[in-house]
Design a protein around this motif. Sequence first.
Motif, PDB file in Angstrom:
ATOM      1  N   ALA A   1       3.438   8.681   5.284  1.00 34.75           N
ATOM      2  CA  ALA A   1       3.159   7.438   6.005  1.00 34.75           C
ATOM      3  C   ALA A   1       4.412   6.579   6.031  1.00 34.75           C
ATOM      4  CB  ALA A   1       2.006   6.680   5.364  1.00 34.75           C
ATOM      5  N   ALA A   2       4.618   5.903   7.156  1.00 37.46           N
ATOM      6  CA  ALA A   2       5.749   4.975   7.302  1.00 37.46           C
ATOM      7  C   ALA A   2       5.217   3.558   7.200  1.00 37.46           C
ATOM      8  CB  ALA A   2       6.457   5.208   8.629  1.00 37.46           C
ATOM      9  N   CYS A   3       4.886   3.154   5.980  1.00 34.27           N
ATOM     10  CA  CYS A   3       4.340   1.822   5.724  1.00 34.27           C
ATOM     11  C   CYS A   3       4.779   1.388   4.332  1.00 34.27           C
ATOM     12  CB  CYS A   3       2.817   1.838   5.827  1.00 34.27           C
ATOM     13  SG  CYS A   3       2.030   0.245   5.430  1.00 34.27           S
ATOM     14  N   HIS A   4       5.238   0.151   4.228  1.00 28.29           N
ATOM     15  CA  HIS A   4       5.695  -0.358   2.938  1.00 28.29           C
ATOM     16  C   HIS A   4       4.569  -0.425   1.914  1.00 28.29           C
ATOM     17  CE1 HIS A   4       9.685  -1.316   4.370  1.00 28.29           C
ATOM     18  NE2 HIS A   4       9.204  -2.045   5.361  1.00 28.29           N
ATOM     19  N   PHE A   5       3.329  -0.520   2.376  1.00 28.74           N
ATOM     20  CA  PHE A   5       2.203  -0.711   1.458  1.00 28.74           C
ATOM     21  C   PHE A   5       1.198   0.445   1.531  1.00 28.74           C
ATOM     22  CE2 PHE A   5       3.737  -4.829   3.030  1.00 28.74           C
ATOM     23  CZ  PHE A   5       4.223  -5.363   1.830  1.00 28.74           C
TER      24      PHE A   5
ATOM     25  N   TYR B   1      -2.110  -6.498   7.954  1.00 35.43           N
ATOM     26  CA  TYR B   1      -1.662  -6.418   6.556  1.00 35.43           C
ATOM     27  C   TYR B   1      -0.174  -6.750   6.412  1.00 35.43           C
ATOM     28  CZ  TYR B   1      -5.891  -3.507   6.520  1.00 35.43           C
ATOM     29  OH  TYR B   1      -7.161  -3.038   6.674  1.00 35.43           O
ATOM     30  N   ALA B   2       0.487  -7.137   7.500  1.00 38.93           N
ATOM     31  CA  ALA B   2       1.942  -7.317   7.487  1.00 38.93           C
ATOM     32  C   ALA B   2       2.365  -8.455   6.568  1.00 38.93           C
ATOM     33  CB  ALA B   2       2.445  -7.571   8.904  1.00 38.93           C
ATOM     34  N   LYS B   3       3.519  -8.243   5.903  1.00 38.03           N
ATOM     35  CA  LYS B   3       4.153  -9.272   5.071  1.00 38.03           C
ATOM     36  C   LYS B   3       5.600  -9.427   5.516  1.00 38.03           C
ATOM     37  CE  LYS B   3       1.083  -8.428   1.146  1.00 38.03           C
ATOM     38  NZ  LYS B   3       0.974  -8.095  -0.302  1.00 38.03           N
TER      39      LYS B   3
ATOM     40  N   PRO C   1      -1.967   1.341   8.818  1.00 39.12           N
ATOM     41  CA  PRO C   1      -2.909   0.466   9.542  1.00 39.12           C
ATOM     42  C   PRO C   1      -3.139   0.863  10.993  1.00 39.12           C
ATOM     43  CG  PRO C   1      -1.389  -0.842   8.224  1.00 39.12           C
ATOM     44  CD  PRO C   1      -0.902   0.582   8.157  1.00 39.12           C
ATOM     45  N   TYR C   2      -2.130   1.410  11.650  1.00 41.60           N
ATOM     46  CA  TYR C   2      -2.324   1.825  13.040  1.00 41.60           C
ATOM     47  C   TYR C   2      -3.283   3.004  13.120  1.00 41.60           C
ATOM     48  CZ  TYR C   2      -1.306   3.683  17.682  1.00 41.60           C
ATOM     49  OH  TYR C   2      -1.413   4.160  18.969  1.00 41.60           O
ATOM     50  N   THR C   3      -3.174   3.935  12.179  1.00 43.28           N
ATOM     51  CA  THR C   3      -4.100   5.064  12.144  1.00 43.28           C
ATOM     52  C   THR C   3      -5.519   4.582  11.885  1.00 43.28           C
ATOM     53  OG1 THR C   3      -2.309   6.410  11.203  1.00 43.28           O
ATOM     54  CG2 THR C   3      -4.520   7.337  11.132  1.00 43.28           C
ATOM     55  N   GLU C   4      -5.670   3.582  11.020  1.00 41.81           N
ATOM     56  CA  GLU C   4      -6.990   3.022  10.755  1.00 41.81           C
ATOM     57  C   GLU C   4      -7.600   2.466  12.038  1.00 41.81           C
ATOM     58  OE1 GLU C   4      -8.935  -0.158   7.631  1.00 41.81           O
ATOM     59  OE2 GLU C   4      -7.136  -0.735   8.744  1.00 41.81           O
ATOM     60  N   ALA C   5      -6.789   1.798  12.848  1.00 46.41           N
ATOM     61  CA  ALA C   5      -7.290   1.244  14.113  1.00 46.41           C
ATOM     62  C   ALA C   5      -7.690   2.359  15.077  1.00 46.41           C
ATOM     63  CB  ALA C   5      -6.222   0.355  14.742  1.00 46.41           C
TER      64      ALA C   5
ATOM     65  N   PRO D   1      10.240   0.764   7.637  1.00 50.49           N
ATOM     66  CA  PRO D   1       9.753   1.706   6.613  1.00 50.49           C
ATOM     67  C   PRO D   1      10.082   3.153   6.975  1.00 50.49           C
ATOM     68  CG  PRO D   1       7.946   0.990   7.999  1.00 50.49           C
ATOM     69  CD  PRO D   1       9.147   0.206   8.439  1.00 50.49           C
ATOM     70  N   LEU D   2      10.332   3.952   5.956  1.00 52.67           N
ATOM     71  CA  LEU D   2      10.623   5.362   6.152  1.00 52.67           C
ATOM     72  C   LEU D   2       9.342   6.179   6.053  1.00 52.67           C
ATOM     73  CD1 LEU D   2      13.825   5.655   3.928  1.00 52.67           C
ATOM     74  CD2 LEU D   2      13.723   5.403   6.417  1.00 52.67           C
ATOM     75  N   LEU D   3       9.338   7.350   6.675  1.00 58.61           N
ATOM     76  CA  LEU D   3       8.187   8.255   6.593  1.00 58.61           C
ATOM     77  C   LEU D   3       8.292   9.025   5.277  1.00 58.61           C
ATOM     78  CD1 LEU D   3       5.724   9.292   8.309  1.00 58.61           C
ATOM     79  CD2 LEU D   3       7.190  11.195   8.990  1.00 58.61           C
ATOM     80  N   LEU D   4       7.504   8.603   4.288  1.00 57.99           N
ATOM     81  CA  LEU D   4       7.594   9.162   2.947  1.00 57.99           C
ATOM     82  C   LEU D   4       6.260   9.756   2.514  1.00 57.99           C
ATOM     83  CD1 LEU D   4       9.621   6.301   1.200  1.00 57.99           C
ATOM     84  CD2 LEU D   4      10.501   8.425   2.193  1.00 57.99           C
TER      85      LEU D   4
END
Length: 349
Positions: free
Chosen positions: A331-335, A310-312, A265-269, A320-323
């Motif tokens: 990406a380091a995002c759970h979703f 989008y946070a939950k 989401p940060y990259t989207e912004a 989150p890990l960078l996977l």
Amino acid sequence: MTFEIPSHITRDELLLEVRNLKKHFPIRKGVIRRSTGSVKAVDGVNLYVKKGETLGLVGESGCGKTTTGRTIIRLLDPTDGEIHFNDPIQGWVNLAPMERKELIPIRPHMQIIFQDPFSSLDPRMTVKRIVAEPLLINKMASGSELQDRVAELLKIVGMRPEYMSRYPHAFSGGQRQRIGIARALALNPKLIVCDEPVSALDVSIQAQVLNLLEDLQQDLNLTYIFVAHDLSVVEHISDRVAVMYVGMLVEQAPTDKLYYTPKHPYTEALMAAVPKPDPRKRDRPIKLPGEVANPANPPSGCYFHPRCRYAKEICSVERPLLLEVEPEHFAACHFAKELNLRGVVALNQ
């Protein structure tokens, strides 16, 4: 599960591998300067750089881009982590635990181009002395050989050898940056950290310097880590891009993938903030609530979750890990696999 380099990339293709890199600066207060905490300028960065490519490093001011670059080449001592560099003489070495004496034979292969061409050149030195200094310190040339090498370096960056006797004040910003580039090339490095090398220059001069860097990369087989905040410049010069937020890498991918199909989401912004020259295709930027997290006291879980739409619940609890969510796209995002985020192409349609 930890960060893993894609399996199809061989060890011989890599020049640099950074794992869990941290750089914390202590906060000192009181008369006795007692440490009361630390600023986590770089907080667990994982990345890799292939030989001959340009890795763009982007993010907001203060996110740790410059500190990351300087720590990688050991201008700053890391707090923790590993910096594996494929040295042309010694092979793979971990720079992180090395003492100053151990770094001496490796330093010529890692150089930096500084952001400000006005403050990075000593006003009391002639151009010849500035460019020759690395050669003199490393005892690689002297006498007429030194003179010839400096003349050659000035020609390579598009300047006349007759300028050797002049001082920095006699040159424009673009010319000064070319002198800085010549100095960085003096020892035939393999890796160059470009620390916002065009941000202090006029737009027309920026294009000239960027073209020069691209030509030098092809001619001399150079590898760049290109630190910048101008996303259009990074898109132009980079093969892959890594996005930083409060000392962490939140996304890393080939340039086209990151710009057109972001997974964080940060990259989207950030992509939404890229200016569009056609007023008919402009879209409203994504407004992030709140302020950038304090690196001295970051939030729990994902550092971005207080500002993320989008946070939950898991985002505030688990970091989150960078996977790798797609081939070579991290990406380091759970979703990251579930979200359908907008990139620059969607925003331009």
